[in-house]
Design an enzyme around this catalytic site. Structure first.
Site, PDB file in Angstrom:
ATOM      1  N   ASP B 252       0.724  -1.336  -0.036  1.00  0.00           N
ATOM      2  CA  ASP B 252      -0.080   0.009   0.031  1.00  0.00           C
ATOM      3  C   ASP B 252       0.855   1.058   0.044  1.00  0.00           C
ATOM      4  O   ASP B 252       0.248   2.325  -0.298  1.00  0.00           O
ATOM      5  CB  ASP B 252      -0.975   0.132   1.114  1.00  0.00           C
ATOM      6  CG  ASP B 252      -2.309  -0.815   1.191  1.00  0.00           C
ATOM      7  OD1 ASP B 252      -2.296  -1.381  -0.079  1.00  0.00           O
ATOM      8  OD2 ASP B 252      -2.942  -0.940   1.946  1.00  0.00           O
ATOM      9  N   GLY B 295      -1.358  -0.725  -9.044  1.00  0.00           N
ATOM     10  CA  GLY B 295      -0.336   0.447  -9.178  1.00  0.00           C
ATOM     11  C   GLY B 295       0.665   0.086  -8.022  1.00  0.00           C
ATOM     12  O   GLY B 295       1.300   1.013  -7.623  1.00  0.00           O
ATOM     13  N   LYS B 296       0.655  -1.174  -7.479  1.00  0.00           N
ATOM     14  CA  LYS B 296       1.407  -1.299  -6.316  1.00  0.00           C
ATOM     15  C   LYS B 296       2.850  -2.035  -6.792  1.00  0.00           C
ATOM     16  O   LYS B 296       3.941  -1.601  -6.192  1.00  0.00           O
ATOM     17  CB  LYS B 296       0.934  -2.176  -5.384  1.00  0.00           C
ATOM     18  CG  LYS B 296      -0.298  -1.617  -4.585  1.00  0.00           C
ATOM     19  CD  LYS B 296      -1.306  -2.496  -3.879  1.00  0.00           C
ATOM     20  CE  LYS B 296      -2.437  -2.024  -3.294  1.00  0.00           C
ATOM     21  NZ  LYS B 296      -3.255  -2.929  -2.684  1.00  0.00           N
ATOM     22  N   VAL B 297       2.656  -2.825  -7.430  1.00  0.00           N
ATOM     23  CA  VAL B 297       3.837  -3.891  -7.931  1.00  0.00           C
ATOM     24  C   VAL B 297       4.112  -3.665  -9.394  1.00  0.00           C
ATOM     25  O   VAL B 297       3.293  -3.975 -10.283  1.00  0.00           O
ATOM     26  CB  VAL B 297       3.859  -5.120  -7.578  1.00  0.00           C
ATOM     27  CG1 VAL B 297       4.816  -6.052  -7.945  1.00  0.00           C
ATOM     28  CG2 VAL B 297       3.626  -5.347  -5.889  1.00  0.00           C
TER      29      VAL B 297
END
Lengths: 343, 343, 343, 343
Positions: B252, B295-297
Site C-alpha cells: 500500500d 499500481g503497487k507492484v
C-alpha cells in the site's frame, strides 16, 4: 476498451432470507467430508444463537463484502445473531464504507491485462473490479472524519463508531454494516486499522497536523476493550470467516483476561470457514484443536469447514436464520458498555 | 507424561552460510513448475541486492522463527540484504524476543491430545511446542518496557526499537533479529502490534495506568513512517514470506505516497513465497500481477513461489548469500532517518 | 470399543429432488469468487442438457459415493442428464457395487487410532468407515462374475455391464448406478479397472485359471469404445468431479478420433469441480484453458469450480434438475450402439 | 509469433549427483513444518536403501519428467535405489519414451493465449510446451511396436519391456528410464496404460486389426504380477511422488496377496511427496496413517511431505545418493522373475 464498459455489471449481495437452506443442510449432515463438516458448523452456530447469554463474535478476513456477503452480515446484525465484529480493514472500510458512500463493486475477470487496468485506474480483486478514483474519495472521507474529531488516541472501534455517525447523518439510507452496527451499538474492531483505506485517510490527517495534536489509533486499546467484553461475558462463541489477524486477535482475549487477573471460560463455541490448510504453520489455517492447547477454544463444539466463504457462509447463515432461534435474543449493546466504562 | 519430557528437543535455526544452494538453484532454473519459479525468485532477489540504491523490504507472516528461520533473517540483516522488516507480531515478539529472553521452541507433534497439552501449559504450533509459562514472562517484559517509556503514542517501530534497547542492555549476546536491527538501525514494523504477546504486555500497562497518561501504539504512525521511507527511496524491492497484513501494508505504501502528493515508483521487484492460492480472493494469495492493477507492484520482476517457507526460503537465501552481491551494499540506517524526522 | 459400535450410523445419500437450489444459484451468479463460478458451471450444465444432441459424459474421481453422492448420480442417469460415465474404480466397484450387495458406509472420524481400526478390520476413508470383511465379499462376487463369463478380453464397460446383469438378477431392488445404467444402456468406463475391488476379484479369477483361457480387461478397448461414441456424436459436454485418470481419459478422445482419421469437434462444454490447484502441473488440476491448447476442450463454455464436491455438486445438480430442460431428452443407449458394433 | 520461437529453450533434467543436499537436509531435520517432514522422509528413504532385502517401489504421478525429473529417476535405477516403478502413463510414454525418440520439452508460460497455441499445434503443460506433431510420432511408434508383437493380452509391464527393446535397438544412446529399466530388468507398471500416448497407439493397432487377433492390455495381469513380487518379497518400501492410481495400486498389493492366500507384511516404509490435501477424501491426498487402517502401510516409518515434487524430490534423492548406502545393493531383476513365472 473504455473504463465505463469494464465497470458495468454490479456485484449484488446475497439475501439469506430469500431461500431456505434447511433441507440441504439436514441432508449434508448425513453425508461425509466437507458437507458433513458444514452441516455440523451450522448446528453449532444455531446452538450459539439459542443460548441468549452467549456473546457471538463474528471474525471476517478476505475480500468478503466485495464478493457479495455484505447483506448477509447486515442481516446477522439485525437478527442479533452477531454481538461483536472483528474484521480486516479492507472489508469494513474499502468495501462496506465505500459502498455506503454510494460506490460499487463490479463483475470482472482474472483473465485480463493488469497493466491496462492500471492505466484506467481500475483495481482488481481476483474477478472483481472497482474504480481507484472512487476509493480515493473513500480515503479522503476518512481524513475528513479524523479532522473533525478531538485529537487523542482512539481504539479502531471508537473511530469506526464515528464513521457510523458520519453515515447516519449523511447517508442514512445506506445498506451498511458500519451504519447498522452504529444504530444497534454493536462494536466493530479492526486490529490492523491502518492496513486499508482508513490508513490512507489517517496519514493525510496526521501529515496535515504535523507536530500538533492529532487523532491516533491505539491498537492496544482495541485489545483491552475486546478483553473487557470477554471478562463481563460468561460464554462466547466465534464465527470465523477466513483466518489472519481477526482470528488470532479474538482467540487471544481469553488469555488476555487471564493476564489481567480474571478467570474466564475459553470460547465455548467456534466455527471457521477457510480454504487455508494447517501444514505450513500459518495462523489462518491452524486448527481449532490446536487453539485448544493454548487454552483459547474449548473442545467439543468446534468445527472447521474447508470451503470458500461465498459458497459456505450463505448456506450456514440461511440455515440458522430459518431456525429462528434468534428471535429470542436481545441486543447486547456492547458499544454502550464500553463507552460508559470509558467515562 | 511429564512436561519436561515434551519440551526436550530444541528447534535449531538453519544456517544459510553452512551450505551453498547455488548448483541446485542453477539446475532448478532449467526445469519447470515451482522449481523454476523458485530459481527465478532467487535471481530477482539477487538483482535487488546488486542494486545498491534499492531498499529491500522483508515481509514476514506465519510461524517462521519458531520453525527455525530466525538465524536466516539475522544473516540477511547482517549482510545488508534487508533494509526494512514488516512482520506479524508473533514472529517478532512471541518468537524472536521470546528466544532472546532465553526461552526455546521444541520439537512436538500434531498427533497429540491438545487437552493434555493445555493442562500442562504447553502451547502447540502445528508440530512445535512452547511453554505457556515462558510466554507469560515475555508478556510481562513488554509491560516493564512500556512502564519505563514516556507516555505518548508510539509507532510499533519505535516500541520495537525500545525492545531492542532492552535486549542490548540485558541480553547483549542474544541471537535476535530485534537486537541485530537495533544495532544496525534497521526499522521493524508490526502493523497489528497488539495481536501478539506485545498486546498482552501493553494492556497490562494500560490497565495499570487507568485514566493516567500511557503508552499507546499508533498504527497510523507506522503507515506514515513506512511511506516516508518509500518517498525518500527511488526504488524498492519486496521479499515476502507468507501474505496477510504485512504483505498488504507494504504494498500500500506506493499508493500512500501518491495520496500524500508524492510521485513514487511502484515496487520495482517483488517475490513471494506462499502456500496460499488466489482463488478465494484472500489477500495472502492475491498474485503479484493482481497487485499491478492497483499500481503497487511493477511488472517484469515479480515472482510467486508456491512452496512452504521452511523449504523454499533457505534455498533462495543461501543462493543470494553465496552470490556475494551484498558485499557492495551499505547499511541504510532507516531508523536514524525516521528518528531525525521525528524531532 | 467394539466394531459394531463404530459401524453404526449409516451415510445417507443426498436427494437433489428434495430441495431446490435455484434461488441460491441465481444469487450466487451475482456475487464473486467461487460462488459465481459455481453458478456459471450450473448454467453451463443446464445448457448441455438443453441441447438434445449433446452427449453428456460424467467423470467421477475421489470417494464420492461413500460420501453420499450415489443417489445424485442415479437421479442424473434416470433423467437422461448423463449419457456416459467414466469413473475411478473405487466409486463404481468398492462403493456402488458394494452397497448394491447390501453393505453400508458409516459415519467415522479422522481423529482415531488407525492401528485399532486395522485390528478390527475397519477401513477408514477420511471420516468414513467400512468393514473390510464386507469388502472381501464384494471382491469375491467379482471373481464369481468373471468365472461365469466366456474367457476373452473385455473392456471395463463390458465387464461392468455383466456386473449390472448380476445385480439385475440377484439384487433387482438395489439403489445402484451400475444397475440403473444397465437398465438404461448407459455405458460406464473405468480406465484403471484393476485399481479397486474389481482388481482383487479378477486376480483371484486369473490365478485360478492358471495358464488356461481367462477373462482379461483390455484398457485399450475402453479407449477405442469411448472414441467411437465421440466419433458418432456431433457434440459432447463434460461434467467432471475431481480429476485424475477419468478426466484425462475423456479429454483425450477428441484427439483419439483425429488419430483414427475422423474430424470431430472439441468437447463443446466442460465443467470441473475440484479442490486441486494447477501449480504443480498435475493433471487433476490442469485448467480447462490448458486443455484447450491440446485441442481437447473448446473455449467459451468451460468453468472450473474450486470447491469440495459434496458441497458443490448437489447445488449444481439440484439446479439443473429443477430447470427441467432434461424432460425433453431421450436416452442415448450407447451400450446398444457399442454392442452392435462389436458383433 | 512463430512456433519455432516458442519451442526454443529446452527443459533440462536436474542431476542429483552434481550437488550434495546433505548439510541442508541435516539442518532441516532440526527445524519444523515441511522442512522437518522432508528431512524425515529422506532418512526413511535412506533406511529403505540400507536394507538390502527391501524391495523399493517408486510411484510416479503428475507431469514429472516434462518438468526435469527424468535423469533423477534414471540415477535411482542405476544405483539400485529403485526396484520397481509404478507410474501414470503420461510420464512413461508421453514424456520418457517421447524424449527417447529425440523429442524435447520446452520452457513455456501459463500466461499465454491457449487458442493461439492450439492453432500452432503446441500443447501446454502449465509452464511447459511440446509440439503436438512430435507427440503424434510417439503415438505411431507405439502402434508400430504393437503391430510387431504376437497378438495376446499383455500386462503394461510386458508392453513397456517391448518398448525398451525398441529403444535398445533403435535409440541405444537415449537417456531414458524405459531403456535403463529394460537393461537392468526393472519392471515398470502403468495401471491405466491406455490413458496416454500409448492409448492412441494401441487403438490404431486394434482398429487396423478389426476382428482379427490383436494386442490387448490386461490391467488385471499388471495387478497380479505386482502382487507376485510382493509375495516373494519379505519387505517393501514405497517412494511415492504424487498420488492417483499408482499410489492406490501399489498400496493394494498387500491386501491382494492376502486375498490370494498369502500372508505378507504391510509395506514397511512409505514416503509421499504431494501438494494434495486430505480433506476432500481423494486418494491422492489420503494420508499414510489412513492407509494403515486398511492394513496397507505399516506405521512407524511413514512420512508425508507437502511440497511440490520438483523442489522436494531432488533434495531427498541427492541426500540418499550421497549417503552411499545404495552401494551395497544388488539389482533385483524382477522382470526376469516375472517372465520366468510366465513360462
Amino acid at each position: 476498451m473504455k473504463k465505463r464498459q469494464l465497470l458495468k455489471k454490479q456485484i449484488k449481495h446475497i439475501d439469506i432470507k430469500s431461500f431456505d437452506s434447511t433441507p440441504m443442510i439436514k441432508s449434508m449432515g448425513e453425508m461425509a467430508f466437507q458437507a458433513r463438516n458444514l452441516a455440523r458448523a451450522a448446528e453449532i452456530y444455531d446452538k450459539m444463537v439459542s443460548e441468549e447469554d452467549v456473546t457471538i463474535i463474528l471474525c471476517l478476513a478476505g475480500s468478503l463484502f466485495s464478493a457479495g456477503l455484505k447483506k448477509l452480515a447486515i442481516d446477522l446484525v439485525r437478527c442479533n445473531m452477531v454481538d461483536v465484529i472483528v474484521s480486516s480493514g479492507a472489508i469494513i472500510v474499502d468495501q462496506d464504507f465505500f459502498e455506503a458512500l454510494g460506490f460499487k463493486h463490479y463483475h470482472g475477470t482474472p483473465h485480463i491485462d493488469d497493466e491496462m487496468l492500471r492505466k484506467m485506474s481500475i483495481d482488481r480483486i481476483y474477478d472483481t473490479f472497482i474504480s481507484e478514483d472512487d476509493l480515493r474519495i473513500c480515503d479522503l472521507t476518512v481524513t475528513k472524519i479524523a479532522d473533525s474529531l478531538p485529537p487523542r488516541p482512539y481504539s479502531s472501534r471508537e473511530f469506526i463508531k464515528a464513521m457510523g455517525e458520519h453515515l447516519y447523518k449523511n447517508h442514512p439510507e445506506a445498506e451498511s454494516v458500519i451504519l447498522e452496527c452504529y444504530k444497534r451499538d454493536v462494536p466493530i474492531f479492526v486490529p490492523a486499522f491502518s492496513d486499508c483505506s482508513a490508513g490512507f485517510g489517517l496519514i493525510c490527517h496526521q501529515q496535515k497536523r504535523g507536530k500538533a495534536e492529532k487523532v491516533t489509533i491505539d491498537s492496544a486499546k482495541d485489545f483491552l476493550e475486546l478483553t473487557k467484553i470477554k471478562i463481563k461475558t460468561a460464554d462466547t462463541g466465534l464465527v470465523m470467516i477466513g483466518g489472519g489477524v481477526p482470528k488470532n486477535f479474538v482467540q487471544d482475549v481469553t488469555v488476555a483476561a487471564d493476564v489481567l487477573g480474571h478467570q474466564v471460560n475459553m470460547h465455548k463455541y467456534a466455527i471457521q470457514i477457510t480454504v487455508a490448510d494447517e501444514r505450513d504453520g500459518a495462523l489462518s489455517s491452524s486448527t481449532l484443536k490446536e487453539a485448544h492447547s493454548w487454552g483459547k477454544v474449548d473442545s467439543g463444539f468446534e468445527q472447521m469447514v474447508f470451503c470458500e466463504a461465498t459458497i459456505a457462509f450463505p448456506l450456514i447463515a440461511s440455515y440458522v436464520y430459518h431456525r429462528k432461534s434468534w428471535q429470542k435474543r436481545k441486543p447486547k449493546r456492547n458499544n454502550r458498555f464500553l463507552d460508559e466504562r470509558e467515562d
